[in-house]
Design an enzyme around this catalytic site. Structure first.
Site, PDB file in Angstrom:
ATOM      1  N   LYS A  44       0.814  -1.226   0.000  1.00  0.00           N
ATOM      2  CA  LYS A  44       0.000   0.000   0.000  1.00  0.00           C
ATOM      3  C   LYS A  44       0.850   1.281   0.000  1.00  0.00           C
ATOM      4  CE  LYS A  44      -4.152  -1.996   2.070  1.00  0.00           C
ATOM      5  NZ  LYS A  44      -5.206  -1.861   3.092  1.00  0.00           N
TER       6      LYS A  44
ATOM      7  N   ASP B  20     -10.499   2.306   2.166  1.00  0.00           N
ATOM      8  CA  ASP B  20     -10.664   1.550   3.416  1.00  0.00           C
ATOM      9  C   ASP B  20     -11.495   2.321   4.451  1.00  0.00           C
ATOM     10  OD1 ASP B  20      -9.253  -0.765   2.692  1.00  0.00           O
ATOM     11  OD2 ASP B  20      -7.329   0.129   3.232  1.00  0.00           O
TER      12      ASP B  20
ATOM     13  N   ALA C 110      -3.667   1.148   9.378  1.00  0.00           N
ATOM     14  CA  ALA C 110      -5.122   0.926   9.396  1.00  0.00           C
ATOM     15  C   ALA C 110      -5.820   2.095  10.092  1.00  0.00           C
ATOM     16  CB  ALA C 110      -5.442  -0.389  10.087  1.00  0.00           C
TER      17      ALA C 110
ATOM     18  N   ARG D  67      -0.812   1.468  21.975  1.00  0.00           N
ATOM     19  CA  ARG D  67       0.154   0.861  22.908  1.00  0.00           C
ATOM     20  C   ARG D  67       1.354   1.790  23.095  1.00  0.00           C
ATOM     21  NH1 ARG D  67       2.288  -4.880  20.941  1.00  0.00           N
ATOM     22  NH2 ARG D  67       3.142  -3.541  19.310  1.00  0.00           N
TER      23      ARG D  67
ATOM     24  N   LYS E  87       3.108   7.487  19.235  1.00  0.00           N
ATOM     25  CA  LYS E  87       2.614   7.347  17.856  1.00  0.00           C
ATOM     26  C   LYS E  87       1.188   7.866  17.734  1.00  0.00           C
ATOM     27  CE  LYS E  87       3.763   3.301  15.742  1.00  0.00           C
ATOM     28  NZ  LYS E  87       4.173   1.878  15.742  1.00  0.00           N
TER      29      LYS E  87
HETATM   30  P1  ATR Z   1      -1.380  -1.680  10.243  1.00  0.00           P
HETATM   31  O1  ATR Z   1      -0.948  -1.144   8.924  1.00  0.00           O
HETATM   32  O2  ATR Z   1      -2.188  -2.951  10.171  1.00  0.00           O
HETATM   33  O3  ATR Z   1      -2.054  -0.653  11.087  1.00  0.00           O
HETATM   34  P2  ATR Z   1       1.112  -1.346  11.647  1.00  0.00           P
HETATM   35  O4  ATR Z   1       1.394  -0.084  10.946  1.00  0.00           O
HETATM   36  O5  ATR Z   1       2.209  -2.325  11.893  1.00  0.00           O
HETATM   37  O6  ATR Z   1      -0.021  -2.170  10.944  1.00  0.00           O
HETATM   38  O7  ATR Z   1       0.452  -0.967  13.060  1.00  0.00           O
HETATM   39  C1  ATR Z   1       0.083  -1.929  13.950  1.00  0.00           C
HETATM   40  C2  ATR Z   1      -0.738  -1.283  15.067  1.00  0.00           C
HETATM   41  O8  ATR Z   1      -1.203  -2.317  15.943  1.00  0.00           O
HETATM   42  C3  ATR Z   1       0.074  -0.347  15.932  1.00  0.00           C
HETATM   43  O9  ATR Z   1      -0.790   0.648  16.434  1.00  0.00           O
HETATM   44  C4  ATR Z   1       0.560  -1.272  17.047  1.00  0.00           C
HETATM   45  O10 ATR Z   1       0.897  -0.623  18.239  1.00  0.00           O
HETATM   46  P3  ATR Z   1       2.384   0.002  18.438  1.00  0.00           P
HETATM   47  O11 ATR Z   1       2.388   1.298  17.709  1.00  0.00           O
HETATM   48  O12 ATR Z   1       2.517   0.178  19.902  1.00  0.00           O
HETATM   49  O13 ATR Z   1       3.337  -1.002  17.877  1.00  0.00           O
HETATM   50  C5  ATR Z   1      -0.672  -2.100  17.239  1.00  0.00           C
HETATM   51  N1  ATR Z   1      -0.441  -3.420  17.857  1.00  0.00           N
HETATM   52  C6  ATR Z   1       0.214  -4.475  17.322  1.00  0.00           C
HETATM   53  N2  ATR Z   1       0.186  -5.531  18.160  1.00  0.00           N
HETATM   54  C7  ATR Z   1      -0.489  -5.126  19.276  1.00  0.00           C
HETATM   55  C8  ATR Z   1      -0.865  -5.759  20.506  1.00  0.00           C
HETATM   56  N3  ATR Z   1      -0.540  -7.035  20.761  1.00  0.00           N
HETATM   57  N4  ATR Z   1      -1.582  -5.030  21.389  1.00  0.00           N
HETATM   58  C9  ATR Z   1      -1.915  -3.748  21.138  1.00  0.00           C
HETATM   59  N5  ATR Z   1      -1.596  -3.099  19.994  1.00  0.00           N
HETATM   60  C10 ATR Z   1      -0.892  -3.771  19.072  1.00  0.00           C
END
Ligand code: ATR
Length: 277
Positions: free
Chosen positions: A65, A101, A130, A151, A155
């Site tokens: 993407k 999306d 997302a 988390r 960010k």
């Molecule tokens: P995407 O494009 O699917 O959003 P990404 O850019 O890798 O994927 O982002 C993943 C998101 O899921 C992030 O907000 C991440 O939190 P961090 O910024 O702290 O890494 C969150 N995320 C991933 N695994 C998680 C978990 N087990 N619990 C809570 N948040 C999680």
């Protein structure tokens, strides 16, 4: 015949060919739609070859993407805000990049589920791609407040900062999960990747106001971990992301063909397939 395709890696389990074939049948549009496995080091070349061979448009999924965003000659405002592209349209004047999306999410919530976003307290969980893709369409619905919780708190704060100027009318705030304690929301949307690890985001209890909707962008058979946690925390309504999948596809189809397909029968068919699996 006009050709369309979804490109990703992996791609074998994509439901997009089935969805777009159903839309084409239903609207009487003559087109073909296939799934293409994009080589990790050959996205742009694969797109160029498809375009040269009667390709009119593509859907783009993981992990391309961002590359699609870079490849596009022009971007729709929602694709520019998302920083990512899930839909390419090939024209004489170049490649248009769009992102459907967030619009698919909003349409699923407001039309399919009949939930109002305007004037509501909305919580968006996650600060990755997302979440970013959902922000502009969510803000356009004019919620009373929009809170981004992640988390990694920094960010969430950075993401909110970037959008605040565009919508000064919406109270947009950002925090870590623990800081949500004591707050209540009408709509809670999970845009984290936690479900991929079979986990729910670690949220404080008591987040759901009376009648609140818990929405997971992920889907699967039965409750996702986030929806299971929301159910036990008292969320009145639960929804997974299957409707968003079908609606983002409809938005792409509309961009390409100028006609909006009826998503309800396609969503029902996919739901039945998922239940029978
Ligand atoms: P995407 O494009 O699917 O959003 P990404 O850019 O890798 O994927 O982002 C993943 C998101 O899921 C992030 O907000 C991440 O939190 P961090 O910024 O702290 O890494 C969150 N995320 C991933 N695994 C998680 C978990 N087990 N619990 C809570 N948040 C999680």
């Amino acid at each position: 015949m006009d050709r369309y395709a979804v490109i990703g890696n992996p791609i074998a389990h994509s439901k997009s060919p089935l969805i777009h074939a159903a839309y084409a049948r239903q609207t009487g549009q003559e087109l073909s739609y296939e799934a293409i496995l994009g080589p990790l080091d050959g996205f742009a070349a694969t797109v160029a070859a498809f375009r040269a061979d009667c390709g009119r448009g593509m859907n783009v999924t993981v992990p391309f993407k961002l590359e699609a965003h870079a490849l596009a000659d022009r971007l729709t405002p929602r694709a520019a805000a998302a920083g990512a592209v899930n839909t390419l349209a090939f024209g004489a004047d170049g490649i248009l990049g769009d992102n459907t999306d967030g619009a698919g999410l909003v349409r699923d919530i407001t039309v399919n589920l009949g939930s109002v976003l305007a004037g509501q307290r909305v919580l968006l969980l996650g600060a990755g791609g997302a979440a970013r893709g959902a922000l502009l369409p969510l803000l356009a619905e004019q919620p009373a407040t929009l809170t981004i919780a992640n988390r990694t708190e920094s960010k969430a704060i950075a993401l909110a900062e970037g959008f605040r100027q565009q919508h000064p009318d919406v109270a947009l705030d950002a925090c870590g999960f623990a800081a949500l304690a004591g707050r209540r929301f009408d709509v809670v949307i999970n845009a984290t990747a936690a479900s991929l690890a079979d986990e729910a985001p670690p949220l404080p209890a008591g987040l759901y106001a009376d009648g609140a909707l818990a929405y997971d962008m992920m889907y699967g058979r039965g409750d996702t971990p986030f929806l299971a946690a929301a159910r036990s925390d008292g969320a009145a309504r639960l929804a997974d992301g299957l409707g968003m999948l079908v609606e983002q596809a409809a938005e792409s189809f509309l961009l390409w063909r100028g006609v909006r397909p009826d998503t309800a029968p396609v969503l029902a068919e996919l739901r039945a397939q998922l239940a029978a699996r």
